[in-house]
Write an enzyme that holds these catalytic residues in place. Sequence first.
Site, PDB file in Angstrom:
ATOM      1  N   ARG A 169       0.546  -1.075  -0.192  1.00  0.00           N
ATOM      2  CA  ARG A 169      -0.057  -0.129   0.215  1.00  0.00           C
ATOM      3  C   ARG A 169       0.927   1.245   0.025  1.00  0.00           C
ATOM      4  O   ARG A 169       0.528   2.326   0.791  1.00  0.00           O
ATOM      5  CB  ARG A 169      -0.959   0.201   1.270  1.00  0.00           C
ATOM      6  CG  ARG A 169      -2.087  -1.176   1.213  1.00  0.00           C
ATOM      7  CD  ARG A 169      -2.971  -1.028   0.333  1.00  0.00           C
ATOM      8  NE  ARG A 169      -4.064  -1.976   0.439  1.00  0.00           N
ATOM      9  CZ  ARG A 169      -3.933  -3.224  -0.106  1.00  0.00           C
ATOM     10  NH1 ARG A 169      -3.017  -3.823  -0.522  1.00  0.00           N
ATOM     11  NH2 ARG A 169      -5.002  -3.925   0.211  1.00  0.00           N
ATOM     12  N   SER A 251     -10.415  -0.731   3.593  1.00  0.00           N
ATOM     13  CA  SER A 251      -9.699  -1.149   4.841  1.00  0.00           C
ATOM     14  C   SER A 251      -9.216   0.239   5.423  1.00  0.00           C
ATOM     15  O   SER A 251      -8.444   1.192   4.702  1.00  0.00           O
ATOM     16  CB  SER A 251      -8.504  -1.906   4.432  1.00  0.00           C
ATOM     17  OG  SER A 251      -8.767  -3.060   4.166  1.00  0.00           O
ATOM     18  N   GLU A 351      -4.762   3.819   6.697  1.00  0.00           N
ATOM     19  CA  GLU A 351      -4.526   3.824   5.097  1.00  0.00           C
ATOM     20  C   GLU A 351      -4.891   4.949   4.350  1.00  0.00           C
ATOM     21  O   GLU A 351      -4.190   5.551   3.648  1.00  0.00           O
ATOM     22  CB  GLU A 351      -5.179   2.555   4.819  1.00  0.00           C
ATOM     23  CG  GLU A 351      -4.454   1.792   3.375  1.00  0.00           C
ATOM     24  CD  GLU A 351      -5.174   0.890   2.921  1.00  0.00           C
ATOM     25  OE1 GLU A 351      -5.706   1.225   1.741  1.00  0.00           O
ATOM     26  OE2 GLU A 351      -5.343  -0.202   3.329  1.00  0.00           O
TER      27      GLU A 351
HETATM   28  N1  EPU Z   1     -11.068 -10.764  10.662  1.00  0.00           N
HETATM   29  C1  EPU Z   1     -11.735 -10.961  11.728  1.00  0.00           C
HETATM   30  N2  EPU Z   1     -12.733 -10.149  12.095  1.00  0.00           N
HETATM   31  C2  EPU Z   1     -13.080  -9.180  11.052  1.00  0.00           C
HETATM   32  C3  EPU Z   1     -12.061  -8.822  10.128  1.00  0.00           C
HETATM   33  C4  EPU Z   1     -11.267  -9.787   9.695  1.00  0.00           C
HETATM   34  O1  EPU Z   1     -11.502 -11.999  12.614  1.00  0.00           O
HETATM   35  O2  EPU Z   1     -13.858  -8.095  11.699  1.00  0.00           O
HETATM   36  C5  EPU Z   1     -10.104 -11.867  10.269  1.00  0.00           C
HETATM   37  C6  EPU Z   1     -10.658 -13.012   9.015  1.00  0.00           C
HETATM   38  O3  EPU Z   1     -11.524 -14.025   9.458  1.00  0.00           O
HETATM   39  C7  EPU Z   1      -9.331 -13.174   8.456  1.00  0.00           C
HETATM   40  C8  EPU Z   1      -8.318 -12.040   8.680  1.00  0.00           C
HETATM   41  O4  EPU Z   1      -9.035 -11.354   9.756  1.00  0.00           O
HETATM   42  O5  EPU Z   1      -8.456 -14.210   9.024  1.00  0.00           O
HETATM   43  C9  EPU Z   1      -8.223 -11.062   7.389  1.00  0.00           C
HETATM   44  O6  EPU Z   1      -9.197 -10.547   7.001  1.00  0.00           O
HETATM   45  P1  EPU Z   1      -9.492 -10.451   5.333  1.00  0.00           P
HETATM   46  O7  EPU Z   1      -9.442 -11.884   4.550  1.00  0.00           O
HETATM   47  O8  EPU Z   1     -10.888  -9.830   5.121  1.00  0.00           O
HETATM   48  O9  EPU Z   1      -8.494  -9.524   4.694  1.00  0.00           O
HETATM   49  P2  EPU Z   1      -7.915  -8.361   5.206  1.00  0.00           P
HETATM   50  O10 EPU Z   1      -6.521  -8.658   5.769  1.00  0.00           O
HETATM   51  O11 EPU Z   1      -8.667  -7.563   6.414  1.00  0.00           O
HETATM   52  C10 EPU Z   1      -6.838  -7.323   3.022  1.00  0.00           C
HETATM   53  C11 EPU Z   1      -6.706  -6.024   2.179  1.00  0.00           C
HETATM   54  C12 EPU Z   1      -8.306  -5.984   1.775  1.00  0.00           C
HETATM   55  C13 EPU Z   1      -8.353  -6.992   0.429  1.00  0.00           C
HETATM   56  C14 EPU Z   1      -8.236  -8.270   1.528  1.00  0.00           C
HETATM   57  C15 EPU Z   1      -8.328  -9.363   0.469  1.00  0.00           C
HETATM   58  C16 EPU Z   1      -5.369  -4.533   3.751  1.00  0.00           C
HETATM   59  C17 EPU Z   1      -5.256  -3.380   4.602  1.00  0.00           C
HETATM   60  N3  EPU Z   1      -6.648  -4.762   3.563  1.00  0.00           N
HETATM   61  O12 EPU Z   1      -7.976  -7.430   4.097  1.00  0.00           O
HETATM   62  O13 EPU Z   1      -7.818  -4.484   0.854  1.00  0.00           O
HETATM   63  O14 EPU Z   1      -9.244  -6.676  -0.163  1.00  0.00           O
HETATM   64  O15 EPU Z   1      -6.901  -8.350   2.186  1.00  0.00           O
HETATM   65  O16 EPU Z   1      -7.064  -9.526  -0.030  1.00  0.00           O
HETATM   66  O17 EPU Z   1      -4.468  -5.033   3.270  1.00  0.00           O
HETATM   67  C18 EPU Z   1      -8.238  -2.114   1.234  1.00  0.00           C
HETATM   68  O18 EPU Z   1      -6.767  -2.198   1.121  1.00  0.00           O
HETATM   69  O19 EPU Z   1      -9.167  -1.292   1.005  1.00  0.00           O
HETATM   70  C19 EPU Z   1      -8.868  -3.601   1.081  1.00  0.00           C
HETATM   71  C20 EPU Z   1     -10.014  -3.867   1.218  1.00  0.00           C
END
Ligand code: EPU
Length: 355
Positions: A169, A251, A351
């Site tokens: 990012r 995010s 972010e």
């Molecule tokens: N989780 C929870 N509770 C929550 C949210 C997440 O327990 O309320 C856990 C999920 O179960 C999972 C882990 O956290 O085990 C990761 O969650 P998720 O797969 O939704 O991905 P993320 O790491 O939260 C990142 C990116 C997203 C991108 C997704 C998919 C960042 C900051 N965010 O989210 O990007 O779409 O992976 O690759 O890196 C963005 O940058 O705006 C964005 C949406």
Amino acid sequence: MSQPPILVQKNVSLQAFNTFGIAARAHEMLVFQSADAVQSAVTQGLLRDRAHFVLGGGSNIVLTADVRQLVLKVEISGMSLVSETDKHWIVQVGAGVNWHDFVCWTVANGWPGLENLALIPGVCGAAPVQNIGAYGVELQDRFHALDAVDLETGRAFTLQAAQCGFGYRDSVFKHEPAHAGAMGLKGRALITQVRFALPKQWRAELGYLDLQKQVSATGITEPDAQQVLDWVVSIRRAKLPDPALIGNAGSFFKNPTVSEEQCADIIGREPNLVHYPLADGRIKLAAGWLIDACGWRGKQIGLAGVYEKQALVLVNRGTTAQSVTGGEVMTLAKAIQTSVFERFGLMLEPEPEVI
Ligand code: EPU
């Protein structure tokens, strides 16, 4: 030679131009439909001695007040296949084109590679600034080059991938000039065109858990790019709010990284910690999980809320007539940072750009 048109607007509402739907105004906004118009504005001195900021799709900003800086809005359109090599199709897109429309257009034309990045809000010119990423693919994996205009000299220039300083990012466009000894182009470069190198030898990128689940559920082990695009769209629709319906900026925090020792220390206290080892030996933690563990999911301060299905996303709980303010969003963000810091000893980094 006639000057290319530059639309000048005074006292304009930015509510429709930021995906949070925050009701702030710009004192003055210049709208550009070509790189020539940007160059012309600079050489006419319209930007001289004035703070300015470049507005793309407004999907990664929090407006905390009316904007006194000169707003530069980019509406450069156009999508084309510009060349091909043995290994790649080189596709070019105008900075003002909606990102998801562009992704759909490439896949429909048989040029795959961007399908994992479907449905990310915003415009193509902002995509390299953030080095957007999702479901195992980052923009830098497909990036070829970009064209930009130097907002001090009016000169047009091209940057190759290695000159963009891509990180998680992150890019050279997010850093102040001469930041930490490195080259920074924040406020200096306005991106006009972006080119991608899309692989002819394409393989679906299915490593991410949510995509693996789609493979198991459907039994389709060799999906084409359109199938992957459809899966990504359905995954995102299920867990992320549509900014057209609920204002948000994706995010709100970056996923933090920690050392192996730090991770082991936290797991000692928090055995369910979600963590992913990285190639460099560090460990990435899921900020959404950390925030959720602190009990924030579904909570609200004023009209700023934490989305019920993904705690990493802050949302506008107001209406168009009475929207959340940037101040409320930042108050909620700071309260979240404090509780995550108190419980895990980690300071989450926002972010979006706060203006
Ligand atoms: N989780 C929870 N509770 C929550 C949210 C997440 O327990 O309320 C856990 C999920 O179960 C999972 C882990 O956290 O085990 C990761 O969650 P998720 O797969 O939704 O991905 P993320 O790491 O939260 C990142 C990116 C997203 C991108 C997704 C998919 C960042 C900051 N965010 O989210 O990007 O779409 O992976 O690759 O890196 C963005 O940058 O705006 C964005 C949406």
